[in-house]
Write a protein that holds these residues in place. Structure first.
Motif, PDB file in Angstrom:
ATOM      1  N   ALA A 181      17.833  -0.917  -9.194  1.00  0.00           N
ATOM      2  CA  ALA A 181      16.890  -0.810  -8.182  1.00  0.00           C
ATOM      3  C   ALA A 181      15.651  -0.089  -8.368  1.00  0.00           C
ATOM      4  CB  ALA A 181      17.673  -0.286  -6.922  1.00  0.00           C
ATOM      5  N   THR A 237      13.628  -2.046 -10.960  1.00  0.00           N
ATOM      6  CA  THR A 237      12.720  -2.939 -10.227  1.00  0.00           C
ATOM      7  C   THR A 237      11.588  -2.191  -9.352  1.00  0.00           C
ATOM      8  OG1 THR A 237      14.657  -4.313 -10.048  1.00  0.00           O
ATOM      9  CG2 THR A 237      13.039  -4.861  -8.368  1.00  0.00           C
ATOM     10  N   ALA A 238      11.784  -1.288  -8.877  1.00  0.00           N
ATOM     11  CA  ALA A 238      10.909  -0.591  -8.048  1.00  0.00           C
ATOM     12  C   ALA A 238       9.809  -0.058  -9.051  1.00  0.00           C
ATOM     13  CB  ALA A 238      11.457   0.703  -7.477  1.00  0.00           C
ATOM     14  N   GLU A 255       7.584  -3.096  -9.898  1.00  0.00           N
ATOM     15  CA  GLU A 255       6.808  -3.632  -8.701  1.00  0.00           C
ATOM     16  C   GLU A 255       5.557  -2.714  -8.531  1.00  0.00           C
ATOM     17  OE1 GLU A 255      10.384  -5.222  -5.958  1.00  0.00           O
ATOM     18  OE2 GLU A 255       9.657  -3.434  -5.080  1.00  0.00           O
ATOM     19  N   GLU A 256       5.888  -1.217  -8.721  1.00  0.00           N
ATOM     20  CA  GLU A 256       4.742  -0.556  -8.725  1.00  0.00           C
ATOM     21  C   GLU A 256       3.674  -0.875  -9.704  1.00  0.00           C
ATOM     22  OE1 GLU A 256       4.288   1.764  -6.340  1.00  0.00           O
ATOM     23  OE2 GLU A 256       6.450   1.628  -5.542  1.00  0.00           O
ATOM     24  N   ILE A 305       6.643  -4.823   2.661  1.00  0.00           N
ATOM     25  CA  ILE A 305       7.366  -4.702   1.537  1.00  0.00           C
ATOM     26  C   ILE A 305       7.494  -3.398   1.001  1.00  0.00           C
ATOM     27  CG2 ILE A 305       7.532  -5.669  -0.896  1.00  0.00           C
ATOM     28  CD1 ILE A 305       6.014  -8.154  -0.221  1.00  0.00           C
ATOM     29  N   ALA A 306       6.342  -2.704   0.879  1.00  0.00           N
ATOM     30  CA  ALA A 306       6.395  -1.331   0.561  1.00  0.00           C
ATOM     31  C   ALA A 306       7.310  -0.444   1.480  1.00  0.00           C
ATOM     32  CB  ALA A 306       5.059  -0.631   0.289  1.00  0.00           C
ATOM     33  N   ASN A 343      11.131  -1.086   0.538  1.00  0.00           N
ATOM     34  CA  ASN A 343      11.247  -0.633  -0.606  1.00  0.00           C
ATOM     35  C   ASN A 343      11.614   0.888  -0.609  1.00  0.00           C
ATOM     36  OD1 ASN A 343      10.073   0.878  -3.314  1.00  0.00           O
ATOM     37  ND2 ASN A 343      10.977  -1.317  -3.806  1.00  0.00           N
ATOM     38  N   ASP A 348      15.030   1.372   0.944  1.00  0.00           N
ATOM     39  CA  ASP A 348      16.325   1.137   0.090  1.00  0.00           C
ATOM     40  C   ASP A 348      16.427   2.214  -0.850  1.00  0.00           C
ATOM     41  OD1 ASP A 348      16.621  -1.046   1.730  1.00  0.00           O
ATOM     42  OD2 ASP A 348      15.580  -2.604   0.537  1.00  0.00           O
ATOM     43  N   ARG A 349      15.426   2.425  -1.393  1.00  0.00           N
ATOM     44  CA  ARG A 349      15.511   3.337  -2.519  1.00  0.00           C
ATOM     45  C   ARG A 349      16.006   4.706  -1.846  1.00  0.00           C
ATOM     46  NH1 ARG A 349       9.809   3.521  -5.474  1.00  0.00           N
ATOM     47  NH2 ARG A 349      10.995   4.602  -6.742  1.00  0.00           N
TER      48      ARG A 349
END
Length: 362
Positions: free
Chosen positions: A166, A169-170, A173-174, A324-325, A328, A331-332
């Motif tokens: 995770a 992936t984050a 995505e950044e 989405i942000a 994210n 979840d983190r």
């Protein structure tokens, strides 16, 4: 320039000392000295462990009790020993967390299993001392404690490993969506415009941009301090301040007592960027942005608030984000702090407010 390498990341990150301010901490990412293989110091872990033990006791006693009344009595009896033993194991592993973090992995497993056996013997001893059972099953209790400890450690390790993909992936995505090509283009254009008239500002802007990319490409691990995130947000907003000028009005309310709280890396920057994107960019008059941190007892509060632009000049409603942000970030936070983390986002009169609560660490 203080750091001429735009995309270079240092081989190692030095921790920020408590006396270091966020601006002095530019380019640093704090690393924890040691982390235990399993962490039982979270409320969610305690609740799940207690529920697991109760379910196991309830199911196991069904095999021995032919009637409902006998089953209830037997389940209550076993719970009188199993529940205190479970809580003792959780308290012991939590209290020894820092010590366990210094030990090799096999030794940590062995210590956890030994604590499980001792905790189970404690629970069995309680039943024997209170006269609930005549003959105490010492060996069976110790083995049951080892089994419970092994299952708990396996579950906690699997959950901790689940944070790694995770976080990766984050970070990707950044890199792809948060440090956007058009943002780089606008920043470079602003710097070019300043080179001749105000070269010092242009240099500072490029340094801030360099630091943003360096932090995004670095691998800081699963968590950083709030002070690190504040310092990174300051760099980002310094760039946007040059770009928007008086249209971006920033207010910082930072509590130094909250600086040591841990949160996932690159968590605050997308929230700040969302505030600029949806508050400042659509408005010719600009917007107000407030970033506040505060420590309240064992918790740290983080707020990002931006005023919303009116629609008097718009022919159609302003486009809304897809969330989405925010998803994210939520979840983190749950991965890192489980049930101890709180996340709320929504309209507050004429502003949009994101509010985060996480455990404070001394």
């Amino acid at each position: 320039m203080r750091n001429p390498s735009i995309l270079s990341a240092p081989p190692s990150a030095s921790p920020v000392t408590p006396s270091t301010s966020p601006l002095q901490a530019k380019g640093r990412v704090s690393a924890r000295p040691g982390r235990p293989l399993f962490d039982a110091c979270q409320i969610g872990v305690v609740l799940r462990a207690v529920l697991f033990v109760e379910v196991v006791v309830a199911v196991a006693t069904m095999f021995l009790a032919p009637t409902l009344s006998e089953w209830l009595l037997l389940a209550a009896t076993v719970t009188g020993g199993a529940l205190p033993a479970t809580l003792v194991w959780l308290l012991a592993t939590c209290g020894l967390k820092r010590l366990l973090a210094r030990l090799p992995v096999p030794v940590q497993y062995g210590a956890g299993a030994l604590l499980g056996a001792l905790s189970a013997l404690y629970g069995c001893g309680l039943l024997r001392l209170t006269g609930v059972v005549g003959e105490a099953p010492w060996l069976a209790s110790a083995l049951a404690g080892v089994l419970f400890a092994g299952l708990m450690m396996a579950a906690l390790v699997l959950r901790a490993r689940g944070q790694t993909p995770a976080a990766t992936t984050a970070r990707l995505e950044e890199l792809q969506s948060r440090i956007r090509p058009h943002f780089l283009f606008n920043t470079l254009n602003s710097a070019i415009a300043l080179v001749r008239q105000e070269p010092a500002k242009a240099e500072a802007m490029l340094e801030d941009l360099s630091e943003l990319f360096r932090q995004a490409l670095a691998d800081p691990g699963e968590s950083v301090t709030l002070a690190d995130e504040i310092a990174l947000a300051e760099r980002y907003l310094a760039i946007e301040q040059v770009r928007f000028g008086d249209r971006l009005r920033i207010r910082w309310d930072i509590d130094p007592a909250a600086d040591d709280a841990r949160l996932p890396p690159l968590l605050l920057q997308p929230l700040v960027e969302n505030a600029v994107k949806h508050g400042v960019e659509p408005s010719p008059d600009g917007a107000r942005l407030r970033i506040r941190t505060e420590r309240r007892g064992a918790m740290v509060l983080i707020e990002v608030v931006n005023s919303l632009p009116p629609l008097r000049w718009a022919d159609a409603p302003l486009p809304r984000g897809h969330g989405i942000a925010l998803a994210n970030v939520r979840d983190r936070l749950r991965l890192l702090h489980d049930m101890q983390a709180q996340f709320n986002a929504g309209m507050d009169q004429k502003s949009y407010r994101v509010r985060i609560a996480i455990p404070a660490e001394s």
